[in-house]
Design a protein around this motif. Structure first.
Motif, short mmCIF file in Angstrom:
data_model
loop_
_atom_site.label_atom_id
_atom_site.label_comp_id
_atom_site.label_asym_id
_atom_site.label_seq_id
_atom_site.Cartn_x
_atom_site.Cartn_y
_atom_site.Cartn_z
N ALA A 1 1.00 -1.17 -0.15
CA ALA A 1 0.00 0.04 0.01
C ALA A 1 0.74 1.43 -0.08
CB ALA A 1 -0.79 0.02 1.24
N ILE A 2 0.69 2.24 -0.66
CA ILE A 2 1.21 3.45 -0.88
C ILE A 2 0.82 4.46 0.07
CG2 ILE A 2 2.19 5.26 -2.38
CD1 ILE A 2 2.36 3.12 -4.76
N LEU A 3 1.43 5.13 0.88
CA LEU A 3 0.98 6.28 1.57
C LEU A 3 1.66 7.42 0.92
CD1 LEU A 3 1.81 4.63 5.13
CD2 LEU A 3 -0.40 4.51 3.86
N ALA A 4 0.74 8.21 0.09
CA ALA A 4 1.18 9.47 -0.36
C ALA A 4 1.26 10.70 0.29
CB ALA A 4 0.25 9.73 -1.70
N HIS A 5 0.48 10.57 1.52
CA HIS A 5 0.68 11.96 2.38
C HIS A 5 0.50 11.32 3.76
CE1 HIS A 5 -0.38 15.72 3.99
NE2 HIS A 5 -1.30 15.11 4.34
N LYS A 6 1.51 11.78 4.75
CA LYS A 6 1.11 11.47 6.10
C LYS A 6 1.46 12.63 6.83
CE LYS A 6 4.57 8.04 4.18
NZ LYS A 6 5.73 7.84 4.09
N HIS A 7 0.55 12.93 7.76
CA HIS A 7 0.28 14.32 8.40
C HIS A 7 0.20 14.17 10.03
CE1 HIS A 7 -0.26 18.40 8.84
NE2 HIS A 7 -1.32 18.25 9.48
N ASN A 8 0.79 14.52 10.69
CA ASN A 8 0.74 14.61 12.35
C ASN A 8 0.83 13.06 12.92
OD1 ASN A 8 1.04 17.13 12.85
ND2 ASN A 8 -1.24 17.66 12.99
N ILE A 9 1.58 12.29 12.36
CA ILE A 9 1.77 10.97 12.94
C ILE A 9 3.03 10.90 13.63
CG2 ILE A 9 1.91 8.44 12.34
CD1 ILE A 9 -0.30 9.50 11.05
N ASN A 10 2.68 10.41 15.20
CA ASN A 10 3.75 10.52 16.03
C ASN A 10 4.57 9.28 16.21
OD1 ASN A 10 3.16 12.87 17.21
ND2 ASN A 10 1.70 12.08 18.75
N PHE A 11 5.82 9.27 15.43
CA PHE A 11 6.67 8.01 15.43
C PHE A 11 7.11 7.89 16.84
CE2 PHE A 11 6.81 9.79 11.09
CZ PHE A 11 6.40 8.79 10.49
N LEU A 12 7.35 6.49 17.15
CA LEU A 12 7.73 6.19 18.47
C LEU A 12 9.04 5.61 18.56
CD1 LEU A 12 4.95 3.98 19.47
CD2 LEU A 12 5.03 6.43 19.92
N GLY A 13 9.76 5.90 17.46
CA GLY A 13 11.13 5.67 17.29
C GLY A 13 11.52 5.48 15.86
N GLY A 14 10.56 5.59 15.08
CA GLY A 14 10.84 5.25 13.66
C GLY A 14 11.08 6.73 12.83
N THR A 15 11.17 6.58 11.61
CA THR A 15 11.12 7.75 10.67
C THR A 15 10.31 7.64 9.43
OG1 THR A 15 12.94 6.73 9.38
CG2 THR A 15 13.48 8.15 11.07
N ASP A 16 9.48 6.62 9.28
CA ASP A 16 8.67 6.38 8.24
C ASP A 16 7.58 5.57 8.59
OD1 ASP A 16 7.60 7.21 5.73
OD2 ASP A 16 9.20 6.19 4.37
N ILE A 17 6.67 5.34 7.65
CA ILE A 17 5.41 4.14 7.62
C ILE A 17 5.57 3.47 6.25
CG2 ILE A 17 3.11 3.68 8.00
CD1 ILE A 17 2.91 6.40 9.29
N ASP A 18 5.50 2.09 6.25
CA ASP A 18 5.36 1.21 5.29
C ASP A 18 3.84 0.46 5.55
OD1 ASP A 18 7.49 1.86 3.96
OD2 ASP A 18 8.55 0.14 4.43
N ALA A 19 3.22 0.06 4.49
CA ALA A 19 1.95 -0.63 4.78
C ALA A 19 1.88 -1.69 3.64
CB ALA A 19 0.95 0.45 4.48
N TYR A 20 1.21 -2.41 3.90
CA TYR A 20 0.47 -3.94 2.93
C TYR A 20 -0.58 -4.10 3.24
CZ TYR A 20 1.91 -7.04 6.70
OH TYR A 20 1.90 -7.82 7.90
N VAL A 21 -1.12 -5.16 2.44
CA VAL A 21 -2.52 -5.69 2.42
C VAL A 21 -2.33 -7.11 2.92
CG1 VAL A 21 -4.62 -6.57 1.15
CG2 VAL A 21 -3.55 -4.16 0.50
N GLY A 22 -2.87 -7.30 4.02
CA GLY A 22 -2.79 -8.57 4.54
C GLY A 22 -3.25 -9.92 3.71
N ASN A 23 -2.60 -10.85 3.60
CA ASN A 23 -2.87 -12.03 2.81
C ASN A 23 -3.97 -12.56 3.39
OD1 ASN A 23 -1.09 -12.16 0.83
ND2 ASN A 23 0.23 -13.20 2.07
#
Length: 168
Positions: A107-129
């Motif tokens: 899944a592509i995240l084209a816009h990420k706004h006001n997400i509080n990372f708990l130690g990371g720097t980005d978000i990835d996503a995928y559709v669950g099998n």
């Protein structure tokens, strides 16, 4: 020249069998296009534990297109109130169940706004099998991934613009 719609009998479609390319590796399972659909879907954020409580997902423009076995979805979504959800974040409500194979469609995240990372720097996503949800992962600067926690959405005004494509 057609001036109206081409209507197929139930269970029939457009047959592309006259075009067979022997250079394509693999096996052809079907050359009949017999399904096209577009519409809206109702995405809903959830956690891996807890319950909805007063959870409130705000959705703008959640649409899908299905061509044969391929589904494309998109939406603009925010989560101002997480209710009683805890644990890992999932986006439920995909319009069709994903195939149960090992492809893990992205899944592509084209816009990420006001997400509080708990130690990371980005978000990835995928559709669950075999499911109807999108799984989110937080990626740190060492490319290590952990499931994205519900608490990452505790800011008012958080938003994600998502598009995904998966097979049935």
């Amino acid at each position: 020249t057609f001036t109206g719609d081409l209507i197929m009998a139930d269970g029939k479609g457009i047959d592309f069998a006259a075009y067979t390319d022997g250079s394509v590796a693999g096996t052809t399972t079907s050359q009949i296009l017999k399904d096209y659909e577009e519409g809206t879907w109702i995405p809903e954020y959830r956690g891996s534990a807890g319950s909805a409580g007063s959870s409130s997902t705000t959705v703008t423009g959640a649409r899908y297109t299905k061509i044969g076995r391929q589904v494309s979805v998109n939406c603009y979504i925010s989560w101002a109130n997480q209710g009683s959800w805890t644990g890992n974040v999932y986006l439920h409500g995909l319009p069709f169940t994903c195939a149960s194979d090992t492809s893990y469609p992205i899944a592509i995240l084209a816009h990420k706004h006001n997400i509080n990372f708990l130690g990371g720097t980005d978000i990835d996503a995928y559709v669950g099998n075999g499911g109807t949800s999108i799984t989110f992962l937080e990626v740190n600067d060492d490319a290590n991934v952990v499931p994205l926690d519900v608490s990452a959405f505790d800011n008012a005004g958080n938003a994600l613009m998502i598009t995904a494509s998966y097979s049935l």
